[in-house]
Scaffold this motif. Structure first.
Motif, short mmCIF file in Angstrom:
data_model
loop_
_atom_site.label_atom_id
_atom_site.label_comp_id
_atom_site.label_asym_id
_atom_site.label_seq_id
_atom_site.Cartn_x
_atom_site.Cartn_y
_atom_site.Cartn_z
N ILE A 122 -33.76 61.41 -14.53
CA ILE A 122 -33.73 60.19 -15.35
C ILE A 122 -32.47 60.19 -16.22
O ILE A 122 -31.76 59.17 -16.33
CB ILE A 122 -34.97 60.11 -16.26
N ILE A 123 -32.16 61.33 -16.82
CA ILE A 123 -30.98 61.43 -17.68
C ILE A 123 -29.71 61.34 -16.85
O ILE A 123 -28.73 60.70 -17.26
CB ILE A 123 -31.00 62.75 -18.48
N ILE A 124 -29.71 61.97 -15.69
CA ILE A 124 -28.55 61.86 -14.80
C ILE A 124 -28.35 60.41 -14.37
O ILE A 124 -27.22 59.90 -14.33
CB ILE A 124 -28.71 62.79 -13.59
N GLY A 125 -29.45 59.72 -14.06
CA GLY A 125 -29.36 58.31 -13.72
C GLY A 125 -28.82 57.47 -14.86
O GLY A 125 -28.01 56.56 -14.65
N LEU A 126 -29.26 57.78 -16.07
CA LEU A 126 -28.73 57.09 -17.26
C LEU A 126 -27.24 57.35 -17.40
O LEU A 126 -26.44 56.43 -17.65
CB LEU A 126 -29.47 57.59 -18.50
N GLY A 127 -26.83 58.61 -17.20
CA GLY A 127 -25.41 58.95 -17.28
C GLY A 127 -24.60 58.29 -16.18
O GLY A 127 -23.47 57.85 -16.41
N GLN A 128 -25.17 58.19 -14.99
CA GLN A 128 -24.47 57.54 -13.89
C GLN A 128 -24.37 56.03 -14.12
O GLN A 128 -23.45 55.39 -13.63
CB GLN A 128 -25.17 57.85 -12.57
N GLY A 129 -25.33 55.49 -14.88
CA GLY A 129 -25.21 54.09 -15.28
C GLY A 129 -24.10 53.90 -16.30
O GLY A 129 -23.47 52.84 -16.35
N TYR A 130 -23.87 54.92 -17.11
CA TYR A 130 -22.79 54.88 -18.11
C TYR A 130 -21.42 55.09 -17.48
O TYR A 130 -20.41 54.54 -17.96
CB TYR A 130 -23.06 55.96 -19.17
#
Length: 440
Positions: A286-294
């Motif tokens: 989830i956090i990696i996905g958030l970071g990849q969205g950033y």
């Protein structure tokens, strides 16, 4: 592409991150779901089969590391070039990154198949686990080139700001995998081989769909006539992708060492640590996905020299990610044993897995800052700092700790190793982020 540029460089940060992160989080969750599905369904067979899936995860992490190397390396460069409005450079990089990754995947899969038995032993298979490992890994390796190619296409589309299209390819393949797992394992009586076959068929589906989508709706997709690998392009892939290779590659070494250390305490310990690793991988996805969205916002804004926007996006994502991980920590402590029992109803596995999961829960809240720091430095082309951060959590600190702590604390040392490594990594990340922000 023009609308993507306006959105990523001038749109509201919560809106941009949400637009990019939600499809990416779904992609990350579904990518990790196939491994959880294998673990869950294989767990209905026996403890040795559960341990074999965890052992194979180490070698699969190596291939994933190279997929991210090519995907992030080419994608980071593409986002900066699109932010600087140099589209032709982005087009050349899309082809170079994809075809280089595909050739690499074919070669590595062939080598691993030739060395299947010694590789399975080297990964930590005990004599009772070895037959399961060989059956599962042999089939998985056949789909490795397609999996690497699909992940490269996914990342290239995401860095262009087209995360929604990237999501479709990943989700479709994973849903197919989850549906096929019980059919092939139990109905067709293929056992652990059925789990591997379901995974490969899902990966093939994702590859074909992503390749088709990469040439639609304004995406920049690979074209063989534009795929000439120049030294400059390969160097840019290495600069942008080496932190991902470092992070994932050391992660696979860490998993290997963890399996070897846990094997000294029996098959139940290997299975338990494998389950905890999968649970943490899903939460952190989830956090990696958030970071990849950033990252698209970060890359476009940095290419357009909007440095304040880079910082604002970073802190927004850290706050959201930390809040999510605090919720996961509370729920994890409330239902620790029940979570482990979902995957293997074995008293020894539940006992060892519960203890290991509790140690990991203590450090969940600092995970968002650690992961997002690494991803930001990678995107804005700070390769030395990004590689240092990438090597820290699962390499620089974890590898010495997994060799030392079990000598002092026995099985407890194996269980607590990742948590201690996370604390050390956080202490390292704070001054590195401060120095990058000061330079901007």
């Amino acid at each position: 592409m023009k609308s993507n540029y306006e959105l990523l460089t001038h749109g509201s940060i919560p809106r941009v991150v949400g637009t990019m992160a939600v499809p990416t989080i779904i992609s990350m969750l579904t990518s990790s779901l196939y491994s959880l599905a294998d673990t869950f369904f294989v767990g209905q067979i026996d403890t040795q089969a559960t341990a074999a899936v965890g052992i194979c995860f180490a070698v699969l992490s190596v291939f994933q590391a190279f997929a991210f190397f090519f995907g992030h390396g080419s994608g980071n460069y593409m986002s900066r070039m699109l932010g600087a409005r140099r589209r032709d450079e982005a087009v050349r990089m899309a082809s170079t990154g994809f075809f280089s990754a595909l050739v690499f995947g074919v070669v590595m899969a062939a080598v691993c198949l030739l060395l299947l038995t010694p590789l399975s032993r080297w990964l930590g298979s005990t004599p009772t686990i070895l037959p399961y490992t060989e059956r599962y890994l042999a089939i998985i390796l056949l789909g490795t080139p397609l999996n690497i190619g699909a992940m490269v296409l996914n990342n290239q589309m995401r860095f262009q700001g087209n995360a929604r299209w990237a999501m479709y390819g990943i989700v479709t393949g994973t849903v197919l995998n989850v549906l096929l797992d019980p059919l092939l394992i139990f109905v067709c009586h293929l056992g652990i081989s059925g789990a591997a076959l379901a995974t490969v068929l899902g990966q093939a589906c994702s590859f074909v769909l992503l390749l088709w989508l990469s040439h639609r709706e304004g995406n920049i997709g690979p074209r063989i006539q534009r795929g000439g690998s120049t030294v400059h392009m390969l160097w840019e892939i290495a600069r942008g992708g080496s932190p991902s290779l470092m992070r994932q590659g050391l992660g696979s070494i860490a998993t290997l060492l963890l399996n070897l250390m846990a094997a000294g305490y029996g098959d139940a310990a290997v299975a338990a640590m494998s389950i905890v690793g999968r649970i943490t991988f899903v939460v952190y996805s989830i956090i990696i996905g958030l970071g990849q969205g950033y990252q698209p916002l970060c890359g476009f804004s940095y290419g357009a020299r909007l440095f304040i926007r880079v910082k604002q996006g970073f802190w927004f994502c850290v706050k959201v990610g930390t809040a999510f991980l605090i919720v996961c920590t509370v729920l994890g402590f409330l239902f620790t044993e029940q979570i482990i029992a979902l995957f293997r109803d074995d008293p020894d596995v539940i006992r060892i897995g519960s203890e290991a999961l509790r140690y990991q829960l203590y450090t969940y809240p600092i995970g968002a800052f650690i992961l997002l720091s690494n991803m930001m430095m990678q995107t804005i082309n700070h390769p030395l700092k990004a590689n240092l951060m990438a090597s820290a959590r699962r390499g620089l600190f974890f590898i010495p700790l997994i060799l030392v702590l079990p000598q002092w604390f026995g099985l407890q040392g194996v269980e607590m190793c990742q948590a201690v490594s996370d604390v050390c990594t956080f202490v390292l990340a704070v001054p590195l982020v401060w120095s990058v922000f000061r330079k901007m």
